[in-house]
Design a protein around this motif. Structure first.
Motif, PDB file in Angstrom:
ATOM      1  N   LEU A  52       0.834  -1.210   0.000  1.00  0.00           N
ATOM      2  CA  LEU A  52       0.000   0.000   0.000  1.00  0.00           C
ATOM      3  C   LEU A  52       0.869   1.261   0.000  1.00  0.00           C
ATOM      4  N   TYR A  53       1.948   1.208   0.748  1.00  0.00           N
ATOM      5  CA  TYR A  53       2.870   2.336   0.824  1.00  0.00           C
ATOM      6  C   TYR A  53       3.535   2.573  -0.543  1.00  0.00           C
ATOM      7  N   GLU A  54       4.049   1.484  -1.130  1.00  0.00           N
ATOM      8  CA  GLU A  54       4.700   1.590  -2.435  1.00  0.00           C
ATOM      9  C   GLU A  54       3.726   2.075  -3.493  1.00  0.00           C
ATOM     10  N   TYR A  55       2.500   1.563  -3.410  1.00  0.00           N
ATOM     11  CA  TYR A  55       1.503   1.959  -4.406  1.00  0.00           C
ATOM     12  C   TYR A  55       1.294   3.474  -4.345  1.00  0.00           C
ATOM     13  N   GLN A  56       1.107   3.987  -3.151  1.00  0.00           N
ATOM     14  CA  GLN A  56       0.908   5.435  -2.998  1.00  0.00           C
ATOM     15  C   GLN A  56       2.098   6.206  -3.552  1.00  0.00           C
ATOM     16  N   LYS A  57       3.278   5.736  -3.228  1.00  0.00           N
ATOM     17  CA  LYS A  57       4.485   6.405  -3.713  1.00  0.00           C
ATOM     18  C   LYS A  57       4.548   6.377  -5.247  1.00  0.00           C
ATOM     19  N   SER A  58       4.171   5.236  -5.823  1.00  0.00           N
ATOM     20  CA  SER A  58       4.266   5.067  -7.276  1.00  0.00           C
ATOM     21  C   SER A  58       3.279   5.979  -8.011  1.00  0.00           C
ATOM     22  N   ILE A  59       2.217   6.360  -7.312  1.00  0.00           N
ATOM     23  CA  ILE A  59       1.212   7.235  -7.921  1.00  0.00           C
ATOM     24  C   ILE A  59       1.606   8.702  -7.725  1.00  0.00           C
ATOM     25  N   ALA A  60       2.106   8.979  -6.538  1.00  0.00           N
ATOM     26  CA  ALA A  60       2.468  10.361  -6.224  1.00  0.00           C
ATOM     27  C   ALA A  60       3.693  10.804  -7.028  1.00  0.00           C
ATOM     28  N   GLN A  61       4.656   9.892  -7.157  1.00  0.00           N
ATOM     29  CA  GLN A  61       5.901  10.253  -7.852  1.00  0.00           C
ATOM     30  C   GLN A  61       6.340   9.125  -8.772  1.00  0.00           C
ATOM     31  N   PRO A  62       5.600   8.945  -9.870  1.00  0.00           N
ATOM     32  CA  PRO A  62       5.866   7.790 -10.737  1.00  0.00           C
ATOM     33  C   PRO A  62       7.294   7.764 -11.276  1.00  0.00           C
ATOM     34  N   GLU A  63       7.811   8.923 -11.642  1.00  0.00           N
ATOM     35  CA  GLU A  63       9.148   8.914 -12.247  1.00  0.00           C
ATOM     36  C   GLU A  63      10.208   8.483 -11.241  1.00  0.00           C
ATOM     37  N   GLU A  64      10.110   9.015 -10.040  1.00  0.00           N
ATOM     38  CA  GLU A  64      11.073   8.627  -8.997  1.00  0.00           C
ATOM     39  C   GLU A  64      10.932   7.141  -8.705  1.00  0.00           C
ATOM     40  N   PHE A  65       9.681   6.692  -8.654  1.00  0.00           N
ATOM     41  CA  PHE A  65       9.431   5.292  -8.345  1.00  0.00           C
ATOM     42  C   PHE A  65      10.095   4.367  -9.365  1.00  0.00           C
ATOM     43  N   TRP A  66       9.826   4.610 -10.658  1.00  0.00           N
ATOM     44  CA  TRP A  66      10.355   3.703 -11.685  1.00  0.00           C
ATOM     45  C   TRP A  66      11.859   3.883 -11.877  1.00  0.00           C
ATOM     46  N   ALA A  67      12.350   5.078 -11.639  1.00  0.00           N
ATOM     47  CA  ALA A  67      13.796   5.289 -11.746  1.00  0.00           C
ATOM     48  C   ALA A  67      14.509   4.443 -10.697  1.00  0.00           C
ATOM     49  N   ARG A  68      13.920   4.373  -9.515  1.00  0.00           N
ATOM     50  CA  ARG A  68      14.544   3.565  -8.462  1.00  0.00           C
ATOM     51  C   ARG A  68      14.582   2.090  -8.871  1.00  0.00           C
ATOM     52  N   ILE A  69      13.477   1.605  -9.404  1.00  0.00           N
ATOM     53  CA  ILE A  69      13.449   0.191  -9.824  1.00  0.00           C
ATOM     54  C   ILE A  69      14.458  -0.026 -10.962  1.00  0.00           C
ATOM     55  N   ALA A  70      14.466   0.897 -11.909  1.00  0.00           N
ATOM     56  CA  ALA A  70      15.324   0.731 -13.097  1.00  0.00           C
ATOM     57  C   ALA A  70      16.806   0.798 -12.742  1.00  0.00           C
ATOM     58  N   ASP A  71      17.099   1.479 -11.653  1.00  0.00           N
ATOM     59  CA  ASP A  71      18.499   1.617 -11.257  1.00  0.00           C
ATOM     60  C   ASP A  71      19.156   0.288 -10.895  1.00  0.00           C
ATOM     61  N   SER A  72      18.361  -0.713 -10.589  1.00  0.00           N
ATOM     62  CA  SER A  72      18.965  -1.992 -10.218  1.00  0.00           C
ATOM     63  C   SER A  72      19.336  -2.824 -11.449  1.00  0.00           C
ATOM     64  N   PHE A  73      19.073  -2.297 -12.651  1.00  0.00           N
ATOM     65  CA  PHE A  73      19.445  -3.032 -13.868  1.00  0.00           C
ATOM     66  C   PHE A  73      20.825  -2.596 -14.353  1.00  0.00           C
ATOM     67  N   PHE A  74      21.307  -3.317 -15.345  1.00  0.00           N
ATOM     68  CA  PHE A  74      22.622  -2.997 -15.901  1.00  0.00           C
ATOM     69  C   PHE A  74      22.457  -2.157 -17.168  1.00  0.00           C
TER      70      PHE A  74
END
Ligand code: WTA
Length: 630
Positions: A12-34
């Motif tokens: 629920l926390y992540e969901y709220q964050k992903s809606i409030a700040q989608p770019e920051e959210f996905w950038a964080r996930i994408a950062d773990s890739f090569f």
């Protein structure tokens, strides 16, 4: 590194964050890739054109994220476990390092045949590990793969080759399915007469006789013989095309859904880990075919990006008997099992006897995909397969969405039979009425839309961007329209109600009614036809065709069989109508439009709720159709 969520409050926390700040959210996930080069802008978008770009400026290769990034830790871990059609044939286990080498070799072989970055390559293969190797080798060199389900006819295959202007076809001599041995290369040969390509590579599976055209056709084992496995991955832009996958819509011609590299990569891994709660060492099995999006995202890319062990099964659920799935679960100690409601219902019809004697205690998570799961099938699956202890993840998504959109996270989201429950982080759903007004709050029902981009969404339909705009972005302003009806209940849970357009879902396979009608109309004695779906116990929906014919001196049975064969030949056996009714006319309005609503009611057998028929040109036709109902 895993971005797995572990608790409901975490979700629920992540969901709220992903809606409030989608770019920051996905950038964080994408950062773990090569990445060869990090992106400049996380998201640029508008839904008018539509134009959606994720991670623009980023450079990468998806296969480096499967291999180079993970080899050090996962080299000896099984990547693919393959279970053949015949239980007496040995299964195969391919580690990450071995898969890496096979992909490298085949990538070099493709290059040697002149396949380059951006070229389209059709893959028309059975469920063998080499099919995954073929996909990954294309991705490795930047070629765009388009997998065509090997059950499609030569005509369907030819249409797809022509539409994407493919340079090569990767195929096999034959295919084992149940007790049948199917000619595959022969179908390709027929397609190539209409749709020539430069190169064909044939994997030898059955050893059956095939015709090889010199200079064009090559054996898989010969093109890789002596070839080095060292291959430098092509550096791709984040928005470079990864693959095209054809799917049916409400108009006649299947369209090539285009997915691009980075967004698809990020979303399939993230959704795979979270929905299935995959832990290292688990054995995960998805029963789909790689010819469908489920096979792309959740047999090949998602699991392999997550370093998972993915099981691939060549055969069918009922061969040699209805216990085969459970025999495989026991044999390979499967932990996550992902299948379609139609398979569950088909097996349910055999009762519980075929399950008895198999040890299913390894199972932790059960998944469902492709069509609404009815409550009865849900309970049967839960009780008899999951023994009451495995959460069911009912995953709603589409070819166009690239990854799972609405689903419980296994063991985290409380489930409810027949509900796909809640959206994944980053997914902003919206229910609209027919005028496009958003229905807010709970306890509402309407059409399902998405109002904000997500990384793995469709970018275009190949060669025809306007069609993409028309189909998905023009019905409701500033929204992606899914084509599905949905209900949001008082808990805010989503239940998918099925298609609201002219698409029917037969055994989890999408079929356009217009596409089937076009095929029926190819029969020389057919004058006109109308196709609708009707509730079918096992398939979910069956295909009901109303056909006006010039009977000549044929009997009805004769003609019905000929029409079925025509459809089989033009599209493939999966599109064969379950029922064909020869009718003297079709119910049309004065302006000549077929009233499908009436035809659907007749097919369903809902004869007392036909509604208003007064606008019909010839109301008597309905009486005649009812009389001849199948
Ligand atoms: C339907 C398959 C209800 C839906 C991944 C959608 C579902 C179409 C579910 C896409 C589900 C898929 N519950 N309906 N869990 N999953 N559908 O493109 O109508 O082959 O629009 O993608 O299948 O089918 P496709």
């Amino acid at each position: 590194m895993s971005d797995r969520l572990h608790t409901l409050s975490g979700y629920l926390y992540e969901y709220q964050k992903s809606i409030a700040q989608p770019e920051e959210f996905w950038a964080r996930i994408a950062d773990s890739f090569f990445w060869r080069k990090r992106w400049n802008k996380t998201l640029k978008w508008n839904f008018q054109d539509p134009d959606v770009r994720w991670f623009e400026g980023g450079k990468l290769n998806i296969t480096e994220n499967i291999f180079e990034k993970q080899l050090f830790t996962l080299g000896d871990t099984p990547a693919i476990i393959w279970e053949p059609n015949d239980p007496n044939e040995a299964s195969r286990t391919i580690t990450y390092r071995e898969l890496y080498e096979e992909v490298g070799k085949f990538a070099n072989a493709l290059k040697a045949k002149g396949i380059q970055k951006g070229d389209r390559v059709i893959i028309y293969m059975p469920m063998v590990p080499e099919a995954a190797v073929a996909m990954l080798a294309c991705a490795r060199i930047g070629a765009v793969h388009s997998v065509v389900f090997a059950g499609f006819s030569s005509t369907s295959l030819a249409d797809r080759i022509i539409d994407c202007k493919a340079k090569a076809v990767l195929t096999s001599d034959g295919n084992y399915r149940g007790n049948k041995k199917i000619a595959v290369k022969a179908v390709v040969d027929e397609a190539l007469e209409k749709a020539p390509v430069e190169t064909v590579i044939v994997y030898q599976r059955t050893g059956q006789e095939v015709v090889m055209a010199p200079g064009r056709d090559f054996w898989w084992h010969e093109v890789i013989a002596g070839v080095s496995s060292a291959n430098k991955a092509e550096v791709m832009d984040a928005e470079d095309m990864l693959f095209i996958l054809y799917t049916s819509g409400s108009t006649g011609k299947p369209k090539g859904v285009v997915h691009t590299t980075a967004g698809y990569m990020v979303y399939t891994k993230y959704s795979f880990e979270n929905v299935f709660q995959y832990s290292p060492g688990d054995i995960y099995w998805c029963t789909a075919d790689i010819g469908w999006i489920t096979g792309h995202s959740y047999i090949v890319y998602g699991p392999l990006l997550a370093g998972a062990t993915t099981l691939m099964f060549e055969g069918v659920p009922t061969y040699p008997d209805a216990g085969r799935f459970w025999a495989i679960v026991e044999k390979h100690k499967v932990n996550q099992f992902y299948t379609a409601p139609t398979a569950i219902r088909a097996l349910q019809a055999f009762g519980t006897e075929p399950i008895e004697g198999y040890d299913l205690s390894s199972l932790k998570v059960l998944g469902s995909v492709g069509e609404p799961i009815n409550e009865e099938a849900w309970h049967w699956y839960h009780t008899h397969i999951g023994k009451g202890k495995c959460p069911i993840v009912d995953t709603w998504w589409q070819t166009e969405t690239g990854g799972i959109m609405v689903s419980p996270l296994a063991g985290i989201t409380p489930t409810k039979p027949a509900y796909a429950t809640l959206p994944l982080p980053g997914i902003q759903l919206c229910i609209v009425d027919s005028e496009g007004n958003e229905l807010t709050g709970n306890g509402v029902e309407g059409n399902l839309c998405v109002k904000f981009p997500w990384p793995s969404m469709i970018r275009t339909t190949y060669g025809d961007h306007e069609r993409c705009r028309q189909t998905y972005f023009s019905t409701y302003k500033n929204m992606y329209f899914t084509g599905d009806g949905v209900k949001r209940d008082h808990d805010g849970y989503y239940r998918i109600l099925g298609r609201v357009d002219d698409v029917i879902n037969v055994s989890g396979h999408r079929m356009g009614t217009a596409e089937v009608e076009n095929a029926i109309n190819e029969h020389p004695l057919v004058i006109e036809s109308a196709v609708v779906g009707y509730p079918h116990e096992v398939k979910g929906q069956g295909i009901y065709a109303y056909v006006i014919c010039d009977m000549k001196n044929r009997t009805e049975d004769n003609l019905v069989n000929e029409i079925k064969d025509t459809v089989s030949k033009i599209i493939g056996p999966i599109a064969k109508p379950d029922k064909i009714q020869i009718v003297p006319g079709l119910p049309k309005t004065r302006s000549g439009k077929i009233m499908r609503r009436i035809l659907r009611k007749v097919a369903e057998g809902a004869l007392d709720s036909m509604g208003d028929t007064s606008t019909l040109l010839d109301p008597e036709v309905v009486e005649k159709i009812i009389e001849g109902r199948k």
